[in-house]
Design a protein around this motif. Structure first.
Motif: not given
Length: 262
Positions: A27-32, A91-101
């Protein structure tokens, strides 16, 4: 692909392959203020190599219904429910910036839902400059300009992207221009207020990969390394000449850092 969560549609890109809940999921999580399109290369790579991929538009972003949530913990609980709604155990979570938090908080609050983490452009604290918060609250275009300027490193400012003719700085602005009124301010406010990243890192039991930009002005690499030191099973990759938006500036290097870790 459209999922139903809390009575609302959530849009997710599956990387060009049918989603199959029986396969290992990422699951990919984007930033703000962003959407699933920031993960175009990475999501497609894994979808064509035996993984099921969900590159999400978070609630109130992109093609997803609803509104942006108020806090990182709210987003973490939302993400855990989304994993369940997709028919997945974890799931594996891949997050960037806000998505990383959000990914980190999800692993701490719902460890049974997260089998691995990859955190890009992350730090224990992500304070937001008052001028940026003010511009975002007013839906002023200056917010998109500031984020793009601060977020991209030399490749974004001077050119040299892998796609000929693509100017990343303006592309970043166009992406943020699509954000719905109020969503960018809500996202930045959630990042600004979150102070539990160190505690969440200490609770994290799954493998975690930290992908940091050597020239990141928004979440400096030294801050990412400090956070990574709190995770029991952490691996750190620092990408030379990359700013905060490393998955767009340095997509191949970002992909290499993800391989074998998610």
């Amino acid at each position: 692909m459209e999922l139903m969560l809390d009575g609302l549609l959530v849009h997710a890109s599956t990387g060009g392959q049918p989603f199959d809940a029986a396969k290992p999921a990422i699951v990919f999580l984007h930033g703000a203020g962003m959407d699933h399109t920031v993960w175009a290369l990475q999501s497609r790579y894994f979808a064509h190599r035996g993984f099921s991929v969900l590159a999400l538009d978070l609630s109130g972003h992109g093609r997803s219904e609803g509104k942006a949530l108020a806090s990182i913990d709210d987003w973490a609980d939302w993400t855990a429910r989304l994993i369940e709604a997709a028919g997945l155990t974890s799931a594996a979570l891949v997050g960037h910036s806000m998505g990383a938090l959000v990914a980190l908080a999800t692993a701490a609050r719902h460890p049974q839902r997260v089998r691995a983490l990859a955190l890009l452009g992350v730090a224990a604290r992500m304070p937001v400059h008052p001028d940026l918060l003010d511009a975002a609250e007013k839906n002023d275009h200056a917010a998109a300009e500031l984020i793009s300027s601060w977020g991209f490193g030399p490749t974004g400012h001077k050119g040299g992207a892998r796609t000929p003719g693509l100017y990343l700085l303006w592309g970043g602005e166009r992406l943020l221009e699509r954000a719905r009124p109020g969503s960018l301010f809500a996202d930045l406010s959630a990042c600004n207020a979150y102070g539990e990243a160190e505690a969440a890192a200490a609770k994290t039991a799954c493998p975690a990969t930290f992908i940091l930009g050597a020239l990141d002005k928004m979440t400096p690499a030294r801050a990412g390394r400090k956070l990574a030191a709190l995770v029991q099973d952490a691996q750190v990759t620092e990408i030379p000449a990359a700013g905060h938006m490393m998955m767009l500036e340095k997509p191949d290097e970002t992909l290499e850092a993800l391989k074998g870790r998610v």
